[in-house]
Write an enzyme that holds these catalytic residues in place. Sequence first.
Site, PDB file in Angstrom:
ATOM      1  N   GLU A  38       0.821  -1.216   0.000  1.00  0.00           N
ATOM      2  CA  GLU A  38       0.000   0.000   0.000  1.00  0.00           C
ATOM      3  C   GLU A  38       0.859   1.273   0.000  1.00  0.00           C
ATOM      4  OE1 GLU A  38      -2.843   0.657  -0.716  1.00  0.00           O
ATOM      5  OE2 GLU A  38      -4.062   1.670   0.783  1.00  0.00           O
ATOM      6  N   THR A  61      -4.258   8.663  -5.224  1.00  0.00           N
ATOM      7  CA  THR A  61      -4.212   8.875  -3.772  1.00  0.00           C
ATOM      8  C   THR A  61      -3.061   9.810  -3.399  1.00  0.00           C
ATOM      9  OG1 THR A  61      -5.174   6.710  -3.394  1.00  0.00           O
ATOM     10  CG2 THR A  61      -3.982   7.685  -1.550  1.00  0.00           C
TER      11      THR A  61
HETATM   12  N1  HSE Z   1      -7.003   7.512   4.282  1.00  0.00           N
HETATM   13  C1  HSE Z   1      -6.475   7.524   2.941  1.00  0.00           C
HETATM   14  C2  HSE Z   1      -6.635   8.906   2.344  1.00  0.00           C
HETATM   15  C3  HSE Z   1      -7.215   6.522   2.107  1.00  0.00           C
HETATM   16  O1  HSE Z   1      -7.712   9.491   2.529  1.00  0.00           O
HETATM   17  O2  HSE Z   1      -5.712   9.402   1.723  1.00  0.00           O
HETATM   18  C4  HSE Z   1      -6.795   6.472   0.673  1.00  0.00           C
HETATM   19  O3  HSE Z   1      -7.694   5.674  -0.079  1.00  0.00           O
END
Ligand code: HSE
Length: 319
Positions: free
Chosen positions: A136, A190
Amino acid sequence: MRLKNNVHSVTVFAPATVTNVSCGFDIMGFALFQPGDEVRLTITDRQGVTITSIEGGNGKIPLVAEQNTAGKALLSMLQALDLPFGVEVEIFKKMAIGTGLGSSAASAVAAVWALNQFLEEPLNKEELLPFAMEGEKLTSGQQAHADNVAACLFGGFVVIRSLQPLEVIALDYPSELHCAIVHPQLELKTSDMRRILRQQIQLKDAIEQWGNIAGLVIGLQKGDFELISRSLKDVIVEPVRGKVIPGYQQARQAALEAGALGSGISGSGPSLFALTTSAEAAQQCAQAMAQFYLQLNLQCDTYLSPINPHGPQIVQIED
Ligand code: HSE
């Protein structure tokens, strides 16, 4: 580390996840039943990880194991356990990438859960989590986040209390909860959606946010839907990300008017989630949000699911 001698190939499904859940940036998430990814591992004498095929993902997912979330997770697990074999990997992406539904986490979790099935004494989920997180890390840029992998691996509704040491807490939640997801067909990375966030926040915002996090956790534990509804609010991250997700405010409002307890950005977006107290209400929220996106000429995928308590599931084991 001894191997089962009758397992040649294992296929595992791992589910999509909704993380942040409005107020719990990087610390909260839950698993869905659908969509999800599948990974098939076949044992080989050749050391290391060889990704032989990726179905789905529009050709954007690297075949090089070091750069692939499933491949990286497998490499770290093979190395840490000093396993005397390698694996060939087939990845079946059953959801688009860059959706905010934890696609990269699902592939990493499916991969480590599959590798675990070859072991005579399999690792538990707490032990597997750091390997899935290695994968990840490729998606998040500098800061690692465990919310997608933890919700995917443990299933149910989880809180990441701490990253170092890693501590995941499974929450009780009312079984009536259903989720509607609407994914406008845009792709957001992301790492980009993390880069735009502020690194400093106002104390008054922090106070409001941690009040909401406490309210949400207690509401879930007690099955207090009014409290859950009042607490599903983010004053820190969604105001920033909402500006780059077309129609975020209006789609969210459409879900609330259609009866959602709350609605917000799923993970880093662009998908939106709405939580409801029934499957019918989830359907109505999905329709309301999708109709709004149609007015913007944005096609969208919708998914409906209760919370998935299981995490990854074995699809097939071949001798
Ligand atoms: N918590 C992470 C973010 C999840 O919001 O960047 C990414 O899918």
